[in-house]
Scaffold this active site. Structure first.
Site, mmCIF file in Angstrom:
data_model
loop_
_atom_site.group_PDB
_atom_site.id
_atom_site.type_symbol
_atom_site.label_atom_id
_atom_site.label_comp_id
_atom_site.label_asym_id
_atom_site.label_seq_id
_atom_site.Cartn_x
_atom_site.Cartn_y
_atom_site.Cartn_z
ATOM 1 N N ASP A 104 6.227 -5.513 -0.053
ATOM 2 C CA ASP A 104 6.734 -4.190 -0.421
ATOM 3 C C ASP A 104 8.047 -4.384 -1.181
ATOM 4 O O ASP A 104 9.081 -4.707 -0.584
ATOM 5 C CB ASP A 104 6.971 -3.334 0.834
ATOM 6 N N LYS A 108 4.480 3.263 -3.512
ATOM 7 C CA LYS A 108 5.041 3.682 -2.223
ATOM 8 C C LYS A 108 6.268 4.537 -2.495
ATOM 9 O O LYS A 108 7.057 4.234 -3.391
ATOM 10 C CB LYS A 108 5.380 2.409 -1.423
ATOM 11 N N LYS A 112 1.237 4.847 -0.570
ATOM 12 C CA LYS A 112 1.882 4.739 0.748
ATOM 13 C C LYS A 112 3.123 5.629 0.803
ATOM 14 O O LYS A 112 4.163 5.258 0.254
ATOM 15 C CB LYS A 112 2.263 3.274 1.013
HETATM 16 O O1 LIG Z 1 8.438 1.869 5.289
HETATM 17 C C1 LIG Z 1 8.715 2.468 6.322
HETATM 18 C C2 LIG Z 1 9.990 3.114 6.640
HETATM 19 O O2 LIG Z 1 11.034 2.191 6.575
HETATM 20 C C3 LIG Z 1 9.957 3.732 7.989
HETATM 21 O O3 LIG Z 1 10.731 4.872 7.977
HETATM 22 P P1 LIG Z 1 10.875 5.766 9.309
HETATM 23 O O4 LIG Z 1 11.711 4.949 10.259
HETATM 24 O O5 LIG Z 1 11.553 7.009 8.831
HETATM 25 O O6 LIG Z 1 9.519 6.024 9.875
#
Ligand SMILES: O=C[C@H](O)COP(=O)(O)O
Length: 334
Positions: free
Chosen positions: A171, A234, A270
């Site tokens: 990513d 994403k 994503k």
């Molecule tokens: O890629 C995922 C994010 O870093 C997670 O974010 P979150 O902690 O708001 O779910």
């Protein structure tokens, strides 16, 4: 993950690096110069912001039947990239996340496992070992995540290190400074270089939409990432607000839909950051169904990047099965 066609035709590569950047027809010409690329990106249809907001508001009011809800919750669980991206992450935390990824509900073997565990690159090996042959992917953030502020050489080394540690999904973050100063070809070339460094690992390109200011920019950045060979686009790192809003998801889903219609190549999507409730997840599933259709309702093509969404999905799943919420020790609160 299903085999995805690389945007580049390796047989067509002349010696100079620039040829690495030739996208698929009918867009093989748009990256020939800065000005051609700018003309293409600024020639994309403008986004009607008010229209996008009212469309997602309308879709958000859709109710679904109890049977569909059970399906939606299990589908959402199977699409989670279970994420921990903290400076204080430890091998122990990643191992316990991996155990949760494999068996989200230890009391119910019918509960699906998640799609991937997402960690910083230095912990990818720990995740890889803990996930074994479960079929769960190891995603690692790289390219000086979350700021993306480092030299290209450092970013490429970051990617190579994560892949060597066992990541099969990378990513990356785009260079928002370059994007916002109009250096679109630099953004594009960097994604192409990162894709090369990924080898067999799939590449998710994080736009960090909360820093892109307008939905028109979200559309342009989506096209840059897709033309450059990203396997997924994403929304966000989860470190910037706003993150995965529904209007942003709508614009990015329209981009992957239009890109497939034009090139035949399907790109995954994503949303990540701030998706915490089953309600939010179901709104996204409805949005996919209405915007791009069932071809994307699959973990190979759609993921939720989330650290705590899984907990709420498990609580709601339990409620559907038993008629009541379980005690606070039913899910780990993290
Ligand atoms: O890629 C995922 C994010 O870093 C997670 O974010 P979150 O902690 O708001 O779910």
């Amino acid at each position: 993950m299903a085999c995805m066609t690389h945007v580049l035709d390796p047989d067509a590569l002349p010696d100079d690096g620039r040829a690495l950047m030739a996208p698929l027809p009918p867009y093989d010409d748009v990256t020939r110069s800065d000005s051609a690329f700018r003309a293409f990106l600024h020639g994309l249809p403008g986004v009607d912001q008010v229209g996008a907001e009212s469309r997602v508001a309308m879709l958000g009011t859709r109710s679904i039947k109890t049977t569909s809800k059970a399906w939606a919750i299990d589908t959402a669980i199977s699409m989670v990239d279970l994420t921990t991206l903290e400076g204080a992450d430890t091998p122990g935390k990643v191992r316990s996340l991996a155990a949760k990824a494999r068996r989200p509900d230890p009391g119910d073997p019918a509960c699906p496992h998640v799609a991937a565990v997402c960690v910083y690159g230095d912990l990818a090996g720990v995740a890889r070992e803990a996930l074994g042959d479960s079929g769960i992917h190891v995603a690692a953030v790289a390219t000086a995540f979350p700021s993306g502020r480092a030299s290209r050489a450092v970013k490429i080394a970051d990617v190579q290190d994560a892949v060597a540690n066992g990541a099969d999904e990378i990513d990356m973050v785009i260079d928002r400074g370059a994007f916002l100063s109009g250096r679109y070809l630099d953004v594009y070339e960097e994604i192409v270089a990162v894709k090369e460094a990924c080898g067999d690992a799939h590449l998710k390109v994080i736009l960090e939409t909360g820093e892109l200011v307008t939905l028109d920019n979200v559309r342009r950045a989506s096209w840059i990432a897709m033309l450059a060979g990203g396997d997924f686009i994403k929304t966000s790192t989860g470190k910037v607000n706003p993150a995965a809003t529904l209007p942003v998801s709508l614009v990015m889903l329209e981009a992957v839909r239009d890109f497939r219609a034009a090139t035949g190549r399907q790109i995954g999507f994503k949303p990540a950051g701030g998706i915490r409730t089953t309600k939010d997840a179901i709104k996204h599933l409805v949005l996919i169904n209405e915007t791009v259709g069932a071809d994307w309702l699959d973990p190979d093509w759609f993921r939720f990047g989330a650290s705590s969404l899984l907990n709420d999905l498990l609580l709601q799943r339990q409620k559907l099965r038993t008629g009541h919420y379980s005690g606070p020790d039913y899910v780990t609160v993290d």
